[in-house]
Design a protein around this motif. Structure first.
Motif, PDB file in Angstrom:
ATOM      1  N   VAL B 217      -6.679  23.653 125.693  1.00  0.00           N
ATOM      2  CA  VAL B 217      -5.658  23.479 125.632  1.00  0.00           C
ATOM      3  C   VAL B 217      -5.285  24.646 124.755  1.00  0.00           C
ATOM      4  N   GLY B 218      -6.709  26.052 124.808  1.00  0.00           N
ATOM      5  CA  GLY B 218      -5.839  27.043 123.859  1.00  0.00           C
ATOM      6  C   GLY B 218      -5.109  27.633 123.864  1.00  0.00           C
ATOM      7  N   PRO B 219      -5.140  28.075 125.514  1.00  0.00           N
ATOM      8  CA  PRO B 219      -3.845  29.079 126.318  1.00  0.00           C
ATOM      9  C   PRO B 219      -2.545  28.471 126.239  1.00  0.00           C
ATOM     10  N   VAL B 220      -2.355  27.048 126.654  1.00  0.00           N
ATOM     11  CA  VAL B 220      -1.794  26.114 126.612  1.00  0.00           C
ATOM     12  C   VAL B 220      -0.546  26.513 125.246  1.00  0.00           C
ATOM     13  N   MET B 221      -1.462  26.526 123.599  1.00  0.00           N
ATOM     14  CA  MET B 221      -0.550  26.741 122.780  1.00  0.00           C
ATOM     15  C   MET B 221       0.011  27.510 122.785  1.00  0.00           C
ATOM     16  N   VAL B 222      -0.252  29.011 123.668  1.00  0.00           N
ATOM     17  CA  VAL B 222       0.419  29.941 123.426  1.00  0.00           C
ATOM     18  C   VAL B 222       1.545  29.906 124.216  1.00  0.00           C
ATOM     19  N   ILE B 223       1.362  29.126 125.422  1.00  0.00           N
ATOM     20  CA  ILE B 223       2.163  29.639 126.553  1.00  0.00           C
ATOM     21  C   ILE B 223       3.224  28.155 126.330  1.00  0.00           C
ATOM     22  N   ALA B 224       3.215  27.176 125.330  1.00  0.00           N
ATOM     23  CA  ALA B 224       4.086  26.292 124.953  1.00  0.00           C
ATOM     24  C   ALA B 224       4.646  26.610 124.180  1.00  0.00           C
ATOM     25  N   THR B 225       4.074  27.879 122.786  1.00  0.00           N
ATOM     26  CA  THR B 225       4.878  28.467 121.818  1.00  0.00           C
ATOM     27  C   THR B 225       5.831  29.613 122.797  1.00  0.00           C
ATOM     28  N   LEU B 226       5.391  30.213 123.579  1.00  0.00           N
ATOM     29  CA  LEU B 226       6.584  30.956 123.732  1.00  0.00           C
ATOM     30  C   LEU B 226       7.768  30.181 124.877  1.00  0.00           C
ATOM     31  N   GLY B 227       6.971  29.155 126.016  1.00  0.00           N
ATOM     32  CA  GLY B 227       7.807  28.217 126.197  1.00  0.00           C
ATOM     33  C   GLY B 227       8.906  27.268 125.568  1.00  0.00           C
ATOM     34  N   LEU B 228       8.467  27.588 124.251  1.00  0.00           N
ATOM     35  CA  LEU B 228       9.861  27.347 123.290  1.00  0.00           C
ATOM     36  C   LEU B 228      10.688  28.115 123.331  1.00  0.00           C
ATOM     37  N   GLY B 229      10.009  29.129 123.039  1.00  0.00           N
ATOM     38  CA  GLY B 229      11.752  30.719 122.916  1.00  0.00           C
ATOM     39  C   GLY B 229      12.326  30.326 124.305  1.00  0.00           C
ATOM     40  N   MET B 230      12.161  30.602 125.449  1.00  0.00           N
ATOM     41  CA  MET B 230      12.488  30.129 126.837  1.00  0.00           C
ATOM     42  C   MET B 230      12.984  29.134 126.705  1.00  0.00           C
ATOM     43  N   ALA B 231      12.867  27.778 126.420  1.00  0.00           N
ATOM     44  CA  ALA B 231      13.255  26.795 127.031  1.00  0.00           C
ATOM     45  C   ALA B 231      14.388  26.698 125.866  1.00  0.00           C
TER      46      ALA B 231
END
Lengths: 321, 301, 332
Positions: B217-231
């Motif tokens: 889940v470590g990398p998921v946090m990063v992608i989710a955060t960046l994904g929030l910006g994209m979303a």
């Protein structure tokens, strides 16, 4: 004059809680043609000592004291480009993983030729002939064919042979070999060890052999220095240190190795573990694990001094009751 | 707790001005959005409080009834821009957050199954992700939104609009999550602690959930955060294109769209301030995401 | 049955599929490629004893370990645990809990996100060996003490421990289900020698106190000699020599065993300097025909190049070597 002379070397790693001393006052010399073994368990500081000598300490590590002399010339404070020129030409390096030294994109011949021509006055043709001769020297069959092969065409043992050729081809004065046999199978270890030793003898190259394997040291080194928690605790001729170690750590280390020739019912063990850099005990760093520690060991740090055939840093037998 | 405060991660955070600043900014924006009903000068949806007398006022102009100032001006209906932006942030963050949550659930599940089961299942799931990745996120969202619009009667569609937008943005985000989780899962699956659990016969699903999942889940946090910006950007784009949320619940994107209509008539503040808010929000999220990625990848430093 | 061995391998074979991915095979018209990791391996492991498998990397010893605990299924031959076929035995929790495993890498073998207490408690919870939470706690405490850790260590995470301590945690987890068989895959290879001695001593103490049976995998002959009752020497997937440890180390018969023993450096060596050994282990995907050792063997003949040797009994030792069978393998 010794090829390498290390005096009171101190290596520090600054961190936000202060400074961790990974190497603390290490001194030794290596003569031409001599193999000095630097032995110790993980965390003893042996690899960092080697890295400090060639100027490749991992950041934020730094040399915080002492001097390193190569043929009498100080090399510990040279700027990076001068140090780069010294590595390869005057100091060769061999690592545990031969692939760190070999570039997968060039043939072994190209790499040998380039290394030699960068440091020696040779034409391309002469360098190529010498590259083939080197491959033959380190025991690679059909060297005139394999000189044009890429590193991935070689097995692990063969790669380490090529790495040795690469380290030695510019005829350095000193070779630093950091765990050169650790990744290899036993039957190949023996070949590599024998090769290294023969080349050092023939060419008068000094070798600093860094390893955790006492067996390799016993077969290769003329003298051995045992490190513990950043300091040399015992140094002397290999036979003397192995057969009659006087420091309790060196003694325990030797006794804890299972032997093929002299099986025992129960191995002697040293309890505990090597201290972390940020928690090195006061006094003698080994005292919490030492079976014969007494009061003085806990407060005062022993220095190396002559004890019979070796030099040892221990208060035992030095004016205590 | 004291150990945690003393840990390297927290120390790294405290000594990184970008991380602290972006985190501060993000909390400010989130705080403003969450507390909008209490801190906004007016409720922009309460028509009783909006006065057409005050329409299209530039920033810093006083209200017609004189009892306060419109710091960021008003729109053509006389709504306070500051209040509209605070309420718009709410909608943008809500949609973005839900879309990312949806993508995380789908992406992590598919990645975990794909990486742990492997073989044919992996082949099929990853080809689906490959196809999905060839569509730009906004295009995917447009397609999904369009098909749902075509399939459902208008009244149903309108009441489901929020779900449609969340779904269509979320669906465009899952492949990158699934790929990352699959990759780390395949690494973890071969590690000895997983073998140890298999030797004693722990069921596969439990190994995947209790052993593998916490370690991927470590990398998921990063992608989710960046994904929030994209979303959030995707939602703004959809709203700007007019297929996002209805005008009755304006997000930042909706505000920009309507503000943009008046840009040439000189009322620049109607589009500029929502745009600035959107930019700051996404910037803060991305800076934080980048920092998080660097902090979780020791080799990068 | 009194004499039923805890673990028995009968002519077990196993191969890995090392072919490229499906698409590459189709496009490149490549066939499947297999690696025969384990070839016709047989042994019996009686209760309370240690059998060690020793050999160089790629000889298949770790694959045998994984076959023994059911992580792989054999392609040929049969494995029996406590007299029952292995998959039958593993289908019964009461039997399955009697086997466990210790791994080489002290870092990768513990889940970094779990506290030590949960790691050691997992088998106990899985097999329902503790009635309630306090019984579980007591059991974990006892295991921690048994392997030389303190009770407080249970509340920490694995990264707080040194390599030797982590290996103790691994051992505690392996003991948690009260097993009879412990499969140990290079348990001390990643440890420093002084710590290795601690772990080897601990393992011998535990074997004596609990009557454990060990299948011990190692590349280190000195460690194997120290730990074993019986030894099997593996080369390219085959056991080339197998017998009582004392016999094998006193009079190694297979040329490969002799080569290995000659190669081992011994710091306090009583033997003269070792002979340089020739050659390296060949590619296991494409092993030599006949006896797989023939390219490196000083005693190889045409027969060795053509015909795979069967086992010859020399006293209590089984040797797969034509030279030994023909009486040419006398020790020089």
């Amino acid at each position: 004059m010794p090829v390498l002379s290390v005096r009171d070397l101190v290596v520090e790693f600054p961190n936000r809680r202060g400074v961790a001393r990974a190497v603390d006052g290490v001194s030794f010399e290596i003569d031409p043609g001599e193999v000095l073994g630097l032995v110790g368990e993980s965390g003893a500081g042996k690899s960092l000592t080697g890295a400090a000598i060639v100027g490749l300490l991992p950041p934020p590590g730094r040399i915080a004291g002492g001097a390193i002399l190569l043929d009498g010339e100080r090399i510990d404070a040279l700027p990076p480009h001068r140090m780069r020129a010294i590595r390869g030409r005057r100091i060769g390096m061999i690592f545990q993983d031969p692939l760190t030294a070999l570039n997968p994109l060039f043939t072994v011949g190209q790499q040998l030729i380039e290394t030699m021509r960068a440091h020696l006055p040779l034409s391309h043709r002469q360098a190529r002939e010498r590259a083939i001769a080197w491959l033959a020297e380190v025991g690679i069959a059909a060297p005139s064919m394999r000189v044009d092969a890429y590193p991935n065409a070689f097995s692990g043992g063969m790669r380490q042979r090529v790495a040795i050729a690469l380290a030695l081809c510019a005829e350095p004065r000193l070779v630093i070999a950091d765990e050169p046999t650790t990744a290899l199978d036993v039957s190949i270890q023996a070949q590599i060890v024998a090769l290294l030793r023969r080349l050092a003898r023939e060419r008068g190259t000094a070798i600093l052999l860094i390893t955790h394997d006492m067996g390799v040291i016993a077969e290769t080194a003329d003298r051995v220095a045992v490190m513990y928690a950043g300091r040399i605790v015992e140094i002397g001729s290999t036979r003397a240190v192995i057969d009659s170690p006087s420091h309790p750590y060196a003694d325990g280390l030797m006794a804890s190795i299972p032997s093929l020739d002299r099986p025992v019912d129960r191995l002697r063990q040293i309890d505990g573990a090597m201290p972390r850099l940020d928690a090195i005990p006061a006094g003698c760093a080994f005292h919490p694990r030492c079976p014969s520690a007494f009061d003085r060991c806990r407060v005062e740090r022993p220095e190396l001094r002559d004890v019979g055939p070796t030099r040892s840093a221990c208060w035992l037998g030095q004016g205590h009751g | 707790m004291r150990d945690w405060l003393d840990s390297d991660a927290v120390h790294g955070f405290r000594t990184s001005p970008i991380a602290v600043l972006s985190c501060l900014l993000l909390w400010l924006l989130i705080g403003g959005a969450v507390l909008a009903p209490w801190i906004a000068p007016q409720n922009p949806f309460d028509l009783g409080r909006v006065s057409l007398m005050d329409s299209s006022q530039p920033p810093m102009s006083p209200a017609a009834d004189g009892d306060r100032t419109y710091f960021l001006g008003t729109d053509q209906q006389g709504r306070d821009m500051l209040s509209a932006i605070l309420y718009g942030l709410r909608v943008s963050l809500l949609v973005g957050g839900l879309a990312v949550a949806f993508a995380v659930v789908v992406g992590v599940t598919i990645g975990l199954v794909s990486g742990y089961v492997g073989g044919f299942v992996d082949l099929v799931l990853m080809r689906i992700a490959d196809v999905q990745l060839t569509f730009p996120a906004v295009l995917t969202a447009l397609l999904v939104d369009g098909s749902i619009r075509a399939a459902l009667p208008r009244s149903v569609h309108d009441s489901l609009q929020l779900h449609v937008v969340v779904f269509s943005i979320g669906i465009s985000l899952w492949p990158s999550l699934a790929r990352t989780v699959r990759g780390s899962t395949m690494v973890e699956r071969g590690k000895d602690y997983v073998l140890a659990a298999r030797v004693i016969g722990v069921p596969s699903w439990r190994v995947a959930l209790t052993h593998v999942l916490p370690n991927v889940v470590g990398p998921v946090m990063v992608i989710a955060t960046l994904g929030l910006g994209m979303a959030i950007l995707a939602e703004a784009t959809l709203s700007f294109l007019g297929v996002g949320l209805p005008a009755s619940r304006p997000s930042l994107g909706t505000l920009i769209k309507y503000g943009g209509d008046y840009l040439y008539s000189g009322s620049w503040w109607m589009a500029a301030f929502p745009g600035l808010a959107l930019m700051l929000l996404v910037l803060a999220i991305n800076l934080l995401g980048d920092w998080l990625r660097d902090a979780l990848t020791p080799g990068l430093r | 049955m009194v004499d039923e061995p805890v673990l028995r391998f009968d002519a077990v074979s196993f191969q890995f599929d090392v072919s490229g991915p499906w698409l590459q095979r189709v496009v490149g018209r490549e066939g499947r490629r297999t690696l025969r990791a384990v070839d016709d391996v047989s042994f019996a492991l009686p209760e309370g004893t240690t059998l060690s498998l020793v050999g160089e990397s790629g000889c298949g010893k770790s694959t045998v370990a994984r076959l023994a605990v059911g992580l792989y299924r054999p392609d040929g031959g049969a494995i029996h645990f406590e007299g029952q076929p292995l998959d039958v035995a593993r289908a019964q929790p009461a039997l399955r809990r009697q086997m466990s495993m210790i791994f080489q890498d002290p870092i990768a073998s513990l889940n970094p996100r779990w506290r030590v207490r949960s790691i050691i408690g997992e088998p106990i919870r899985l097999f329902g060996l503790a009635a309630d939470a306090s019984a579980l706690r007591r059991r974990v405490d006892r295991l921690l003490e048994q392997v030389g850790l303190s009770i407080g260590d249970g509340d920490r995470f694995p990264h707080a421990f040194s390599g030797g301590q982590r290996q103790r945690i691994s051992i505690a987890r392996a003991l948690a289900s009260e097993p009879r068989l412990l499969v140990c895959d290079e348990p001390t290879s990643a440890l420093d020698v002084s710590v290795q001695a601690q772990i080897l001593n601990l393992m011998r103490d535990l074997q004596r106190d609990l009557g454990l049976t060990y299948l011990f995998i190692s590349h280190n002959l000195a460690v194997v000699r120290h730990m074993s009752d019986r030894v099997g020497v593996m080369y390219l997937g085959r056991i080339v020599e197998q017998g009582p440890a004392s016999a094998i180390f006193a009079t190694p018969r297979h040329p490969y065993t002799r080569l290995l023993l000659d190669a081992v450096p011994d710091p306090r060596g009583l033997r003269p300097s070792r002979d340089p050994v020739v050659g390296e282990v060949p590619d296991p995907v494409d092993p030599p025909g006949g006896c797989p050792f023939h390219p490196r063997c000083p005693l190889a003949t045409d027969r060795c190049r053509m015909e795979k040797p069967a086992y010859t009994a020399v006293g209590a030792v089984q040797v797969a070597c034509h030279a030994v069978a023909e009486g040419r393998g006398a020790i020089a």
